[in-house]
Design a protein around this motif. Structure first.
Motif, PDB file in Angstrom:
ATOM      1  N   VAL A  16       0.835  -1.211   0.000  1.00  0.00           N
ATOM      2  CA  VAL A  16       0.000   0.000   0.000  1.00  0.00           C
ATOM      3  C   VAL A  16       0.867   1.257   0.000  1.00  0.00           C
ATOM      4  O   VAL A  16       0.487   2.275  -0.583  1.00  0.00           O
ATOM      5  N   THR A  46      -7.896  -6.130   9.883  1.00  0.00           N
ATOM      6  CA  THR A  46      -7.558  -4.750  10.211  1.00  0.00           C
ATOM      7  C   THR A  46      -6.655  -4.740  11.443  1.00  0.00           C
ATOM      8  O   THR A  46      -6.904  -5.450  12.406  1.00  0.00           O
ATOM      9  N   VAL A  67      -6.361   9.370   5.488  1.00  0.00           N
ATOM     10  CA  VAL A  67      -6.067   8.186   4.682  1.00  0.00           C
ATOM     11  C   VAL A  67      -4.825   8.543   3.871  1.00  0.00           C
ATOM     12  O   VAL A  67      -4.884   9.338   2.940  1.00  0.00           O
ATOM     13  N   GLU A  70      -4.012   4.012  -0.149  1.00  0.00           N
ATOM     14  CA  GLU A  70      -5.118   3.105  -0.383  1.00  0.00           C
ATOM     15  C   GLU A  70      -4.821   2.241  -1.591  1.00  0.00           C
ATOM     16  O   GLU A  70      -4.058   2.629  -2.473  1.00  0.00           O
ATOM     17  N   GLN A  72      -6.934  -0.774  -4.170  1.00  0.00           N
ATOM     18  CA  GLN A  72      -8.115  -1.564  -4.490  1.00  0.00           C
ATOM     19  C   GLN A  72      -7.745  -3.044  -4.484  1.00  0.00           C
ATOM     20  O   GLN A  72      -6.615  -3.417  -4.796  1.00  0.00           O
ATOM     21  N   GLU A  83     -11.139  -2.791  -0.551  1.00  0.00           N
ATOM     22  CA  GLU A  83      -9.906  -2.007  -0.593  1.00  0.00           C
ATOM     23  C   GLU A  83      -9.191  -2.100   0.753  1.00  0.00           C
ATOM     24  O   GLU A  83      -9.754  -2.560   1.741  1.00  0.00           O
ATOM     25  N   LEU A  85      -6.876   0.455   3.314  1.00  0.00           N
ATOM     26  CA  LEU A  85      -6.550   1.851   3.599  1.00  0.00           C
ATOM     27  C   LEU A  85      -5.523   1.910   4.726  1.00  0.00           C
ATOM     28  O   LEU A  85      -5.651   1.206   5.728  1.00  0.00           O
ATOM     29  N   CYS A  99     -11.402  -3.142   3.965  1.00  0.00           N
ATOM     30  CA  CYS A  99     -12.812  -2.801   3.742  1.00  0.00           C
ATOM     31  C   CYS A  99     -13.413  -3.708   2.678  1.00  0.00           C
ATOM     32  O   CYS A  99     -12.814  -3.922   1.629  1.00  0.00           O
ATOM     33  N   ARG A 119      -3.275   2.241  -5.969  1.00  0.00           N
ATOM     34  CA  ARG A 119      -3.747   3.330  -6.840  1.00  0.00           C
ATOM     35  C   ARG A 119      -2.583   4.259  -7.136  1.00  0.00           C
ATOM     36  O   ARG A 119      -1.758   4.528  -6.286  1.00  0.00           O
TER      37      ARG A 119
END
Length: 120
Positions: A16, A46, A67, A70, A72, A83, A85, A99, A119
């Protein structure tokens, strides 16, 4: 990546935060100083972090909860079940959240390791 984090958390956090940006670079330097304070009890994976702010510099993310990164989740069948985060608080990594956007596909940190697409 670090001995203080479980492998699933360390791997997903590294993915990430892989973007080549000043914020991500500072956050990556925090990773060796993180430990997991708690995990979500639902099984999603999490993780909530503990960090000594005297050991590292804060990232330039602002003073509140942000955030900072992030990604996907995209399955092999090209479905988008959720996703991941990475949140900061006051510039320090605070938690990594998984999530789910789907009731049909189980979204966990283990699944995120396979399905991450950061992303740009």
């Amino acid at each position: 990546m670090t001995d203080s984090l479980p492998a699933d958390v360390a791997d997903v956090l590294a993915a990430v935060l892989s973007k080549d940006s000043p914020v991500h670079a500072v956050l990556r330097r925090q990773i060796p100083h993180l430990s997991v304070r708690a995990r979500c009890t639902c099984g999603c994976g999490t993780a909530y972090f503990e960090l000594d702010p005297d050991e590292v510099e804060p990232a330039p993310t602002g003073g509140g909860v942000v955030v900072a990164a992030e990604a996907q989740l995209v399955t092999e069948a090209d479905e988008y079940p959720g996703e991941v985060l990475a949140f900061t608080q006051g510039g320090y990594l605070a938690w990594l959240e998984v999530c789910s956007w789907s009731d049909d596909i189980e979204v966990t940190l283990a699944a995120a390791r396979r399905w991450l697409r950061p992303r740009s």
